[in-house]
Design a protein around this motif. Structure first.
Motif, short mmCIF file in Angstrom:
data_model
loop_
_atom_site.label_atom_id
_atom_site.label_comp_id
_atom_site.label_asym_id
_atom_site.label_seq_id
_atom_site.Cartn_x
_atom_site.Cartn_y
_atom_site.Cartn_z
N GLU A 490 64.97 11.47 89.75
CA GLU A 490 64.39 12.65 90.14
C GLU A 490 64.61 14.15 89.34
N ALA A 491 65.89 14.07 89.01
CA ALA A 491 66.22 15.27 88.25
C ALA A 491 65.52 15.15 87.08
N LYS A 492 65.44 13.96 86.30
CA LYS A 492 64.97 13.88 85.12
C LYS A 492 63.33 14.07 85.13
N GLN A 493 62.73 13.75 86.07
CA GLN A 493 61.49 14.00 86.28
C GLN A 493 61.20 15.54 86.58
N ASN A 494 61.87 16.39 87.19
CA ASN A 494 61.86 17.63 87.51
C ASN A 494 61.93 18.56 86.17
N VAL A 495 62.85 18.11 85.27
CA VAL A 495 63.15 18.94 84.16
C VAL A 495 61.90 18.65 83.34
N GLU A 496 61.55 17.53 83.35
CA GLU A 496 60.27 17.14 82.42
C GLU A 496 59.25 18.23 82.74
N LYS A 497 59.21 18.12 83.85
CA LYS A 497 58.02 19.11 84.35
C LYS A 497 58.03 20.60 83.89
N VAL A 619 68.99 20.30 91.61
CA VAL A 619 67.96 19.45 91.93
C VAL A 619 67.37 19.84 93.22
N THR A 620 68.23 20.55 94.09
CA THR A 620 67.75 21.06 95.52
C THR A 620 67.30 22.26 95.27
N ALA A 621 67.26 23.38 94.25
CA ALA A 621 66.84 24.32 94.28
C ALA A 621 65.30 24.58 93.95
N SER A 622 64.72 25.77 94.25
CA SER A 622 63.42 25.90 94.22
C SER A 622 62.93 25.73 92.64
N TYR A 623 61.82 25.65 92.29
CA TYR A 623 61.27 25.44 91.00
C TYR A 623 61.46 27.02 90.23
N GLU A 624 61.40 27.88 91.04
CA GLU A 624 61.21 29.28 90.57
C GLU A 624 62.87 29.46 90.22
N GLU A 625 63.61 29.15 90.99
CA GLU A 625 65.07 29.33 90.81
C GLU A 625 65.58 28.78 89.39
N ASN A 626 65.26 27.40 89.31
CA ASN A 626 65.59 26.65 88.11
C ASN A 626 65.07 27.23 86.98
N LEU A 627 63.76 27.74 86.93
CA LEU A 627 63.34 28.41 85.82
C LEU A 627 63.86 29.64 85.35
#
Length: 695
Positions: A490-497, A619-627
């Motif tokens: 899941e983390a791999k997919q999120n980072v790829e996005k 992996v549990t944070a929002s997309y914006e926070e990880n950006l």
């Protein structure tokens, strides 16, 4: 490359994201300030921190009542005024205590200013012009006052507009601690310590079970042999004694090189010079022969301008190593002095770090005949034959100046006592290269050097050292276990996005550049679209030491013998690699590395699993926070594809001219403007920036 440690010039690729270079914000002037200007600046700054002071409190004037507002202000006067403006400066803690200037024993502080300047010195706000010289009467400029204020802002940490970073992170910065065995503190070191603990736990679990797979058993054997310090101390320098004897007995450069060739054949280690393979920057699907020889131990910048303490640290270290391999105290001291002088000549002739990153400067192809002409008393044919590599007349020399200077060391007409100097180099390189595999005294010497040269105690418990060695040498075996336990699909997919979204932003901004032609844009976009993504862990795992005997102690294995087996396996694989070419699916760093990189020769970015965790990624944070966290690092690594070095490589990873002449000239002009903006500016009092140097 570490995303926070790059050359100033390498940052210039951000220009690709701009349609034009904006005007720089108003910067503090390099002109001397007046007393009145200084008081006004400090009053405004103090008001931002709710300091209850007036203009007259800051500028009290002379005893006769004359304020002399138009007169120039000295360093002593300006800092006294700063103390009056802010008063009660906070005691530096954590990061501020380490990065501030230590309270110095200045011998030239005027008596009238001593009492008011003591809090400024104690707070670490100002450096002297030397360790014992304050230079109180030098006039101060706006830029210098700004630096002192920035240190004050960092201590206060209460105003976002003055120092956003120091204010937002004040609590963490004040509590930060540099752990034993490390040289700094940052999010990278924080996560690194966590990963080290996780890796150590994995290793201990494997030790308990003995390992299940062949790879795990080899890992356990290596780890336990590193821990077997009693056996290593008992063996001492016995494993390398035959080579030391051969060096001592050499009566000519030819005999010395024969001893070096024998060492290479037995261990895969080159003492004075050697051939190897490197990826061909202009044809990155294939390997290119490379030739290298002696280089200065402290790098290009370690000699000219070295302090007495730095030179002493070097000489002590070299003397210690030479003594450990059998040289008398007097001989070790004389050889250390000779090596310093020779190293200094090599350094003066070498490329700078910035130049070493420039493919145009480092892509120098020599023929075997040219190398033989440089080293007429060395049997290069015999040396090359031992490698098993295929002969070509294209041999890469990255630093021609250093090689030419090295050749002079092999020439008795240009270097008195050339043979004895080269024997000293051979002993030093043998001790420095393999000593860490032997008894504890070599490690102690290294730790003592780091403490004397860098001021940091890098010694660590033996278990930590062993785990670090295993993590470095067997990253593949450990990486598999680490990824299974600490990283998810899941983390791999999120980072790829996030990466693909970031690439889309780059695409849009490149398309909007008004200074780049459509032809060059098309090439840039193609490079962007073909960039390979290495995220988390490899899709397939290789058994990196398949067929290599790595034995436990009860089967005759030792730290030294196992590492040599690994080294020889790598050397013996080179001829086949030369035939097969470059595997561009191979990762450039281990899964347990807390880092990220862009590789120009395969146009890829790599984010190992170890960096994809809090605080860089959650992996549990929002997309914006990880950006706002890992997204920044992603953008940085993509930027390297188009910085002053990356811009010289095409979408296939080849150093090729894919720009139109006018576009590259425009790009270089923008780069030069940014370089000029930073060059010569003081990053700290008395420490000017060199915008073209690596950091």
């Amino acid at each position: 490359m570490h995303w926070l440690k790059r050359s100033a010039a390498a940052c210039l690729a951000v220009l690709l994201l701009l349609t034009s270079l904006p005007m720089a914000l108003a910067a503090p002037s390099d002109q001397p300030l007046t007393r009145g200007e200084t008081a006004s600046i400090l009053l405004d700054a103090a008001k931002d921190y709710n300091k209850n002071v007036t203009y007259q409190d800051i500028l009290k004037g002379y005893p006769n009542g004359d304020l002399d507002e138009s007169g120039s202000v000295t360093r002593a006067q300006a800092l006294v005024m700063l103390q009056r403006a802010f008063g009660g400066l906070p005691a530096p803690k954590g990061d501020n205590a380490r990065s501030g200037y230590p309270a110095a024993s200045f011998t030239d502080v005027p008596s009238w200013a001593k009492a008011e300047l003591k809090p400024v010195f104690d707070a670490g706000i100002v450096a002297g012009t030397s360790p014992t010289t304050f230079s109180p009467d030098l006039n101060i400029t706006g830029a210098q006052l700004d630096l002192f204020l920035r240190r004050t802002y960092a201590l206060e940490g209460r105003n976002l507009k003055d120092d956003f970073y120091a204010t937002v992170n004040k609590s963490v910065l004040d509590k930060s601690v540099i752990a034993p065995g490390t040289i700094g503190w940052s999010a990278f070191t924080q996560v690194g310590e966590k990963v080290d603990a996780e890796v150590a736990e994995i290793i201990q679990e494997l030790v308990k079970t003995g390992g299940q797979t062949a790879g795990e058993k080899k890992l356990v054997a290596l780890y336990q042999n590193i821990l077997n310090i009693n056996a290593r101390n008992q063996a001492g320098i016995t494993p390398i004694q035959p080579y030391l004897t051969a060096i001592d007995q050499a009566q000519s450069i030819g005999e010395l090189m024969a001893a070096s060739d024998k060492l290479y054949q037995d261990t895969g280690v080159s003492l004075l010079m050697g051939f190897s393979l490197t990826i061909d920057n202009k044809d990155s699907n294939h390997y290119l022969l490379q030739f290298g020889a002696l280089s200065p131990l402290l790098g290009q910048t370690g000699y000219e301008g070295a302090t007495d303490a730095q030179k002493s640290a070097y000489l002590t270290y070299v003397r210690t190593l030479l003594s450990l391999v059998g040289q008398s105290g007097a001989d070790a001291a004389a050889q250390a002095d000779a090596l310093w002088a020779a190293d200094a000549k090599l350094a003066a002739a070498s490329y700078s770090n910035q130049e070493l990153g420039d493919v145009d400067k480092t892509y120098n192809l020599y023929t075997m005949a040219q190398l033989k002409a440089l080293f007429p008393n060395v049997d290069l044919d015999q040396m090359f034959q031992r490698t098993g590599l295929t002969q070509t007349n294209q041999i890469l020399v990255m630093d021609p100046g250093c090689l030419q200077a090295c050749a002079e060391l092999f020439d008795a007409a240009k270097t008195p006592n050339a043979l004895e100097l080269l024997k000293a180099y051979a002993r030093l390189n043998l001790a420095n290269g393999l000593g860490g595999l032997l008894n504890q005294e070599f490690t102690d010497a290294s730790n003592a050097f780091n403490l004397a040269y860098f001021g940091q105690d890098l010694s660590a418990p033996l278990e930590d050292t062993a785990a670090s060695y295993v993590q470095t040498m067997m990253s593949g075996y450990l990486g598999q276990a680490y990824a299974r336990r600490y990283f998810s699909a899941e983390a791999k997919q999120n980072v790829e996005k996030m990466v693909r979204d970031m690439l889309s932003v780059y695409r849009s901004r490149i398309q909007k550049l008004d200074w780049m032609s459509e032809a060059t844009k098309a090439k840039a976009l193609k490079k962007l679209d073909t960039m390979k993504l290495n995220l988390g862990y490899p899709d397939t795992w290789e058994d990196e030491f398949d067929g290599v005997d790595i034995l436990p102690a009860d089967q005759g294995g030792s730290f030294y013998s196992n590492v040599i087996s690994m080294q020889l396996a790598g050397i013996k694989a080179l001829p086949e690699l030369q035939k097969e070419g470059v595997d561009k699916t191979a990762w450039p760093m281990g899964v347990c590395s807390v880092n990220a990189c862009y590789s120009p020769t395969d146009n890829s970015i790599t984010f190992p699993a170890a960096i994809l965790q809090v605080p860089f990624y959650d992996v549990t944070a929002s997309y914006e926070e990880n950006l706002g966290k890992i997204g920044y690092v992603i953008a940085h690594e993509i930027t390297h594809a188009f910085d002053n070095n990356g811009a010289k490589y095409d979408e296939n990873g080849n150093a090729a001219d894919w720009w139109t002449a006018s576009d590259y000239a425009a790009f270089q002009k923008l780069c030069d403007r940014v370089t000029a903006l930073y060059d010569g500016k003081e990053s700290a009092p008395g420490i000017p920036c060199n915008a073209m140097s690596s950091t």
